[in-house]
Design a protein around this motif. Structure first.
Motif, PDB file in Angstrom:
ATOM      1  N   LEU A   1      -6.996   0.684   6.192  1.00 37.19           N
ATOM      2  CA  LEU A   1      -5.942   0.726   5.416  1.00 37.19           C
ATOM      3  C   LEU A   1      -4.559   1.590   5.875  1.00 37.19           C
ATOM      4  O   LEU A   1      -5.260   2.636   6.228  1.00 37.19           O
TER       5      LEU A   1
ATOM      6  N   LEU B   1      -1.077   2.487  -7.071  1.00 38.94           N
ATOM      7  CA  LEU B   1      -1.987   1.606  -7.529  1.00 38.94           C
ATOM      8  C   LEU B   1      -3.331   2.020  -7.589  1.00 38.94           C
ATOM      9  O   LEU B   1      -3.485   3.118  -7.930  1.00 38.94           O
TER      10      LEU B   1
ATOM     11  N   PHE C   1       0.501  -1.219  -0.048  1.00 34.93           N
ATOM     12  CA  PHE C   1      -0.296  -0.109  -0.111  1.00 34.93           C
ATOM     13  C   PHE C   1       1.096   0.975  -0.109  1.00 34.93           C
ATOM     14  O   PHE C   1       0.418   2.126  -0.307  1.00 34.93           O
TER      15      PHE C   1
ATOM     16  N   HIS D   1      -5.446   9.584  -3.383  1.00 30.62           N
ATOM     17  CA  HIS D   1      -5.842   8.482  -4.518  1.00 30.62           C
ATOM     18  C   HIS D   1      -5.936   7.515  -4.046  1.00 30.62           C
ATOM     19  O   HIS D   1      -6.943   6.960  -4.831  1.00 30.62           O
ATOM     20  N   LEU D   2      -6.046   6.707  -2.895  1.00 28.93           N
ATOM     21  CA  LEU D   2      -6.756   5.148  -2.434  1.00 28.93           C
ATOM     22  C   LEU D   2      -7.976   5.102  -1.914  1.00 28.93           C
ATOM     23  O   LEU D   2      -8.507   4.637  -2.133  1.00 28.93           O
ATOM     24  N   LYS D   3      -8.216   7.297  -1.457  1.00 25.93           N
ATOM     25  CA  LYS D   3      -9.359   7.168  -0.824  1.00 25.93           C
ATOM     26  C   LYS D   3     -10.110   7.291  -2.250  1.00 25.93           C
ATOM     27  O   LYS D   3     -11.778   6.742  -2.233  1.00 25.93           O
TER      28      LYS D   3
ATOM     29  N   TRP E   1      -8.633   4.402   7.927  1.00 27.64           N
ATOM     30  CA  TRP E   1      -6.964   4.499   7.854  1.00 27.64           C
ATOM     31  C   TRP E   1      -6.486   4.348   8.838  1.00 27.64           C
ATOM     32  O   TRP E   1      -7.274   5.281  10.007  1.00 27.64           O
TER      33      TRP E   1
ATOM     34  N   ARG F   1     -10.945   3.617  -3.255  1.00 27.09           N
ATOM     35  CA  ARG F   1     -12.200   2.981  -2.956  1.00 27.09           C
ATOM     36  C   ARG F   1     -13.896   3.627  -2.661  1.00 27.09           C
ATOM     37  O   ARG F   1     -14.470   3.196  -2.699  1.00 27.09           O
TER      38      ARG F   1
ATOM     39  N   ARG G   1      -0.801  10.161  -1.835  1.00 24.65           N
ATOM     40  CA  ARG G   1      -1.074   8.531  -2.195  1.00 24.65           C
ATOM     41  C   ARG G   1      -2.662   8.344  -1.237  1.00 24.65           C
ATOM     42  O   ARG G   1      -4.039   7.545  -1.850  1.00 24.65           O
TER      43      ARG G   1
ATOM     44  N   LEU H   1      -6.192  -3.272  -5.180  1.00 24.11           N
ATOM     45  CA  LEU H   1      -6.895  -3.143  -3.824  1.00 24.11           C
ATOM     46  C   LEU H   1      -7.385  -4.125  -3.663  1.00 24.11           C
ATOM     47  O   LEU H   1      -7.384  -5.249  -3.107  1.00 24.11           O
TER      48      LEU H   1
END
Length: 378
Positions: free
Chosen positions: A85, A63, A58, A101-103, A119, A106, A98, A68
């Protein structure tokens, strides 16, 4: 996704047979029923510290959804459908980008919304001192500001947030108070706090301690060290990594004699090698190697760098180290860590249906764990 899910099994604590019906993700009814002797139902495993899984790190930029999904699928297969995460120490701007982007990934995906429920930001507000920094890069550690905490809440919206900080750093008390005011859970870790630091941090709103006995040097002053201070002052929800490596069995048992069960939760602290074969992997900037013994280290170094522990293995190892049944230790891997970050996962009418079906053999040992909402992440 089916609207109605039914399970006929024995309650993990009472052994009573029930027919449990979930409608639209909510427990609609729990009625007496004759259930197989080896089939149980229990709250799903919940892990508040997952750095990666199934070969997915992660901490890497760029990613994609499929990455994921791979990690979430591996965790689900190993009995953990919901988790935080976790990102570790890096330059703050990189961490924020980061998370942003990940949120976004998701939020746009129903399957991931079910799995990544929040998180955990572990750094960069930690101790840079040798041993206490662990595998985190001390070169990019720094003091936190209230503005950092505000930015974190802005980026992650209303999601549950757990943040790990070293309370001895400059300005830490104001940061802890602001994080608590914004509904975050604050855990202390990778730190060497004085008794006064601990007392003030708790008064400011800190409620936990991240992977107790780790994030510290191998050699400690036998008369006065951070472990003795944390245990003596009390009042914190302490995480333990039950892989028999980070906390050896004898110390693990001692922690359970000194701390109330309500003040202990378990976490894998899993990184990319968890749920994957032994070999070379990464944790952010670090190259790491994992042997058949599941020990995760930087090549040529002795300090640990996360774990390769699978969630269901964690339950088995806790039970083994404490000489208890899986039922007796299950809450430490389910309801307690979930409650610590503000998520109610109790098995009650009208609650979210995060339930596992557990299969045991004739001797009562775990054989399989199947989250009943598994079709969400297939």
């Amino acid at each position: 996704m089916a609207d109605t899910i039914e399970i006929i099994a024995r309650h993990y604590l009472t052994g009573e047979g029930h027919r449990v019906v979930c409608q639209g993700g909510i427990i609609e009814s729990i009625e007496p029923a004759k259930a197989p002797a080896n089939t149980w139902y229990a709250p799903s495993i919940f892990d508040p510290q997952v750095n990666g899984y199934a070969g997915v790190d992660f901490q890497k930029d760029g990613l994609q959804v499929q990455d994921l999904h791979k990690a979430a699928g591996g965790l689900l297969e190993d009995g953990c459908p919901r988790w935080l995460l976790t990102l570790i120490t890096d330059e703050w701007e990189k961490l924020i980008n980061r998370l942003y982007h990940l949120k976004a990934l998701r939020d746009a995906d129903e399957k991931l919304r079910q799995a990544i429920v929040g998180w955990h930001v572990e750094g960069p507000f930690l101790s840079p001192e040798p041993g206490f920094c662990g595998a985190h890069d001390p070169a990019v550690m720094r003091d936190a500001t209230v503005e950092d905490i505000d930015q974190l809440r802005e980026v992650l919206g209303d999601d549950p947030i757990l943040i790990t900080v070293a309370p001895e750093r400059e300005g830490a008390m104001d940061v802890i108070a602001r994080a608590a005011e914004l509904g975050m859970r604050v855990s202390l870790g990778h730190c060497d706090p004085s008794v006064d630091d601990l007392t003030r941090a708790k008064a400011s709103g800190a409620t936990g301690f991240t992977h107790l006995s780790n994030g510290g040097p191998q050699e400690l002053d036998r008369h006065d060290n951070f472990l003795w201070r944390v245990l003596d002052t009390g009042g914190l929800m302490c995480g333990l990594i039950p892989d028999r490596i980070h906390v050896r069995p004898m110390l693990f048992r001692l922690f359970h004699r000194l701390l109330e069960p309500k003040n202990i939760y378990y976490t894998t602290d899993a990184m990319s090698a968890a749920g994957a074969p032994s070999g070379r992997y990464t944790v952010g900037r670090l190259d790491i190697e994992v042997g058949e013994d599941q020990v995760v280290r930087q090549p040529g170094k002795t300090n640990l760098a996360g774990s390769a522990l699978r969630p269901i293995q964690g339950v088995e190892r806790v039970a083994e180290m404490l000489d208890k049944s899986w039922q007796e230790v299950w809450n430490g891997f389910s309801t307690r860590p979930a409650a610590f970050v503000g998520i109610d996962s109790e098995l009650s009418l009208g609650n979210s249906s995060s339930i596992c079906k557990v299969i045991t053999d004739d001797s009562g040992q775990l054989v399989d764990v199947e989250p009943i909402q598994c079709e969400l992440l297939e």
